[in-house]
Scaffold this motif. Structure first.
Motif, mmCIF file in Angstrom:
data_model
loop_
_atom_site.group_PDB
_atom_site.id
_atom_site.type_symbol
_atom_site.label_atom_id
_atom_site.label_comp_id
_atom_site.label_asym_id
_atom_site.label_seq_id
_atom_site.Cartn_x
_atom_site.Cartn_y
_atom_site.Cartn_z
ATOM 1 N N GLY A 21 61.622 -103.167 50.407
ATOM 2 C CA GLY A 21 60.756 -104.078 49.882
ATOM 3 C C GLY A 21 59.607 -104.287 50.884
ATOM 4 N N VAL A 22 59.882 -104.009 52.135
ATOM 5 C CA VAL A 22 58.696 -104.185 53.191
ATOM 6 C C VAL A 22 57.858 -103.199 53.366
ATOM 7 N N ILE A 23 58.233 -101.847 52.604
ATOM 8 C CA ILE A 23 57.278 -100.788 52.596
ATOM 9 C C ILE A 23 55.813 -101.339 51.935
ATOM 10 N N GLY A 24 55.950 -101.924 50.916
ATOM 11 C CA GLY A 24 54.725 -102.120 50.077
ATOM 12 C C GLY A 24 53.729 -103.120 50.805
ATOM 13 N N VAL A 25 54.392 -103.990 51.721
ATOM 14 C CA VAL A 25 53.551 -104.950 52.218
ATOM 15 C C VAL A 25 53.373 -104.568 53.770
ATOM 16 N N LEU A 26 53.432 -103.459 54.151
ATOM 17 C CA LEU A 26 53.440 -103.007 55.654
ATOM 18 C C LEU A 26 51.873 -103.369 56.009
ATOM 19 N N PRO A 27 50.931 -102.882 55.230
ATOM 20 C CA PRO A 27 49.606 -103.107 55.744
ATOM 21 C C PRO A 27 49.155 -104.433 55.930
ATOM 22 N N TYR A 218 55.221 -95.172 54.586
ATOM 23 C CA TYR A 218 53.839 -95.736 54.867
ATOM 24 C C TYR A 218 52.793 -95.227 53.654
ATOM 25 N N LEU A 219 53.579 -95.191 52.301
ATOM 26 C CA LEU A 219 52.622 -94.610 51.263
ATOM 27 C C LEU A 219 51.518 -95.666 50.770
ATOM 28 N N ALA A 220 52.058 -97.019 50.951
ATOM 29 C CA ALA A 220 50.955 -98.221 50.590
ATOM 30 C C ALA A 220 49.998 -97.992 51.499
ATOM 31 N N MET A 223 47.802 -94.924 50.369
ATOM 32 C CA MET A 223 46.978 -95.287 49.174
ATOM 33 C C MET A 223 45.667 -96.282 49.303
ATOM 34 N N GLU A 224 46.017 -97.229 50.304
ATOM 35 C CA GLU A 224 44.831 -97.965 50.586
ATOM 36 C C GLU A 224 43.664 -97.513 51.692
ATOM 37 N N LYS A 225 44.123 -96.817 52.491
ATOM 38 C CA LYS A 225 43.217 -96.285 53.208
ATOM 39 C C LYS A 225 42.614 -94.752 52.939
ATOM 40 N N ILE A 226 43.553 -94.090 52.197
ATOM 41 C CA ILE A 226 42.807 -92.735 51.886
ATOM 42 C C ILE A 226 42.253 -92.488 50.468
ATOM 43 N N THR A 227 42.999 -93.257 49.408
ATOM 44 C CA THR A 227 42.696 -93.175 48.118
ATOM 45 C C THR A 227 41.750 -94.484 47.951
ATOM 46 N N HIS A 228 41.545 -95.435 48.661
ATOM 47 C CA HIS A 228 41.181 -96.758 48.673
ATOM 48 C C HIS A 228 41.368 -97.345 47.414
ATOM 49 N N MET A 229 42.523 -97.464 47.094
ATOM 50 C CA MET A 229 43.112 -98.396 46.197
ATOM 51 C C MET A 229 43.200 -99.994 46.590
ATOM 52 N N ASN A 230 43.092 -100.914 45.632
ATOM 53 C CA ASN A 230 43.165 -102.238 46.040
ATOM 54 C C ASN A 230 44.609 -102.469 45.707
ATOM 55 N N GLY A 231 44.814 -103.767 46.146
ATOM 56 C CA GLY A 231 46.327 -104.117 46.075
ATOM 57 C C GLY A 231 46.946 -104.099 44.822
ATOM 58 N N THR A 232 46.320 -104.350 43.644
ATOM 59 C CA THR A 232 46.854 -104.355 42.268
ATOM 60 C C THR A 232 47.149 -102.732 42.019
ATOM 61 N N GLN A 233 46.135 -101.980 42.310
ATOM 62 C CA GLN A 233 46.219 -100.565 41.901
ATOM 63 C C GLN A 233 47.421 -99.925 42.805
#
Length: 394
Positions: A21-27, A218-220, A223-233
């Motif tokens: 579960g920690v994977i999604g909140v690492l950033p 480091y998937l989250a 997606m945040e830094k490269i695809t520029h998705m927000n938290g909900t996305q």
């Protein structure tokens, strides 16, 4: 099916959710505790490494303790550790709160599967393993969504703690006392360690999990830094990733029943290609949605592939021993992968993390063409296929 079986399944769900579960909140954690993303990745890799080290020993050290008491103790520790994680004042305390329960992780795993099998055979085992399977693909998105919904990373740990608490209460109320029974030493199974094919499969399993988790860990952040998705996305994408993983796992199982090595090679090739495409089109939203769907469908099958490839090559009498080795190999691979992925991120940036995965998977693809003579082959297809779901995760 008795309520005790479902209580153990929920316990398995809570424990695996705590690990992944920690994977999604690492950033979020990297930002809150002012550490680099690669250092935050140790929250996953240190947990996995601890499980890998403790797995061969923890059950043996508790052979004389009541099994219900042990399983209840494990869940209680996970409840407390998640709460401590949520209130950790600094990264060091968070790391300690994560690592301590990891020592007990394989204990619950081994005891719950043994108890389920004794109760109702493979049917009960499949129910317990459903908790593991669902957590493997759904634990990350639900904890990520909880953090996003409450706009607080602590919510992810509170959710994991709550699930473990419900499972703990279920164990206390519905699982009967299970006094320990002395077991004969398993030294007779050590002869399988002479098989070069077994060692090839174990090494391949480690490298495969390392390849999978060097990028997935480091998937989250990707997606945040490269695809520029927000938290909900990101939460939605992780949910899509997990949902496709359920389908992909089923398809992989069917394919393995027809041709193990062909399925293995197709898996490596497909996972390599989808990550190369993710590198090329990572900055485009719609293509990444499609690629993440494919990635999720392919990714989860790796757990099953590692099990079937290994257990089919050993005799029936050694399956229990080999499965314990696989538990360690899976977690060594996860730890190694997140560490190597972190090194790539530190040196080149998160966009390049997929190339570590591609390299490791390419090596694995090459190893899949190594063969041995018949004297090194042991066939136990029925037992291997029956045990396959048991090793969906370490």
């Amino acid at each position: 099916m008795k309520k005790s079986i479902y209580a153990m399944a929920l316990g398995a769900f809570g424990i695996i959710t705590t690990e992944f579960g920690v994977i999604g909140v690492l950033p979020n954690l990297a930002q809150v505790f002012h550490v680099s993303l690669e250092k935050a990745g140790w929250l996953l890799s240190a947990f996995a490494l601890t499980v890998a080290v403790s797995s061969p020993f923890i059950t043996a050290l508790t052979t004389n303790v009541n099994r219900k008491l042990l399983m209840s103790l494990v869940l209680a520790v996970f409840v407390v550790s998640n709460i401590l994680s949520a209130f950790a004042p600094n990264f060091t305390v968070l790391m300690i709160a994560r690592v301590l329960p990891a020592f007990l992780h394989p204990l619950f795993w081994n005891l719950s599967l043994a108890a389920a099998f004794k109760e109702s055979g493979s049917k009960a085992v499949s129910v317990v393993m459903s908790g593991v399977s669902i957590a493997t693909v759904m634990g990350v998105p639900i904890t990520t969504y909880a953090a996003e919904f409450f706009s607080n990373w602590q919510a992810s740990f509170f959710l994991a703690s709550f699930v473990s608490l419900i499972a703990f209460l279920g164990l206390v109320l519905y699982v009967p006392s299970m006094p320990a029974a002395r077991k004969a030493a398993g030294d007779s199974q050590l002869y399988v360690l002479k098989s070069p094919l077994l060692w090839l499969n174990l090494v391949s399993t480690i490298l495969m999990l390392a390849g999978m988790f060097s990028s997935y860990g480091y998937l989250a952040a990707y997606m945040e830094k490269i695809t520029h998705m927000n938290g909900t996305q990101i939460s939605v994408m992780l949910l899509l990733f997990g949902g496709m993983g359920v389908l992909g796992n089923w398809l992989t199982g069917r394919a393995l029943s027809k041709n193990v090595m062909l399925t293995t090679r197709v898996f490596f090739t497909a996972l390599i290609l989808v990550q190369i495409l993710a590198y090329l089109f990572g900055g485009l939203f719609v293509p990444m949605v499609i690629l993440l769907s494919l990635w999720g469908a392919i990714h989860t099958g790796g757990f099953l592939i590692g099990n079937i490839r290994t257990t089919r090559s050993v005799p029936h009498s050694a399956l229990e021993f080999v499965n314990s080795l696989l538990t360690s190999c899976y977690n060594i691979g996860i730890s190694l992968g997140t560490m190597l992925g972190g090194l790539i991120i530190a040196r080149y940036g998160v966009h390049y993390v997929v190339w570590m995965s591609v390299g490791l998977l390419a090596v694995n693809l090459g190893l899949s063409f190594i063969t041995f003579g018949k004297k090194h082959q042991h066939t136990a297809p029925a037992a291997a296929m029956e045990k396959a779901p048991i090793m969906m995760h370490a």
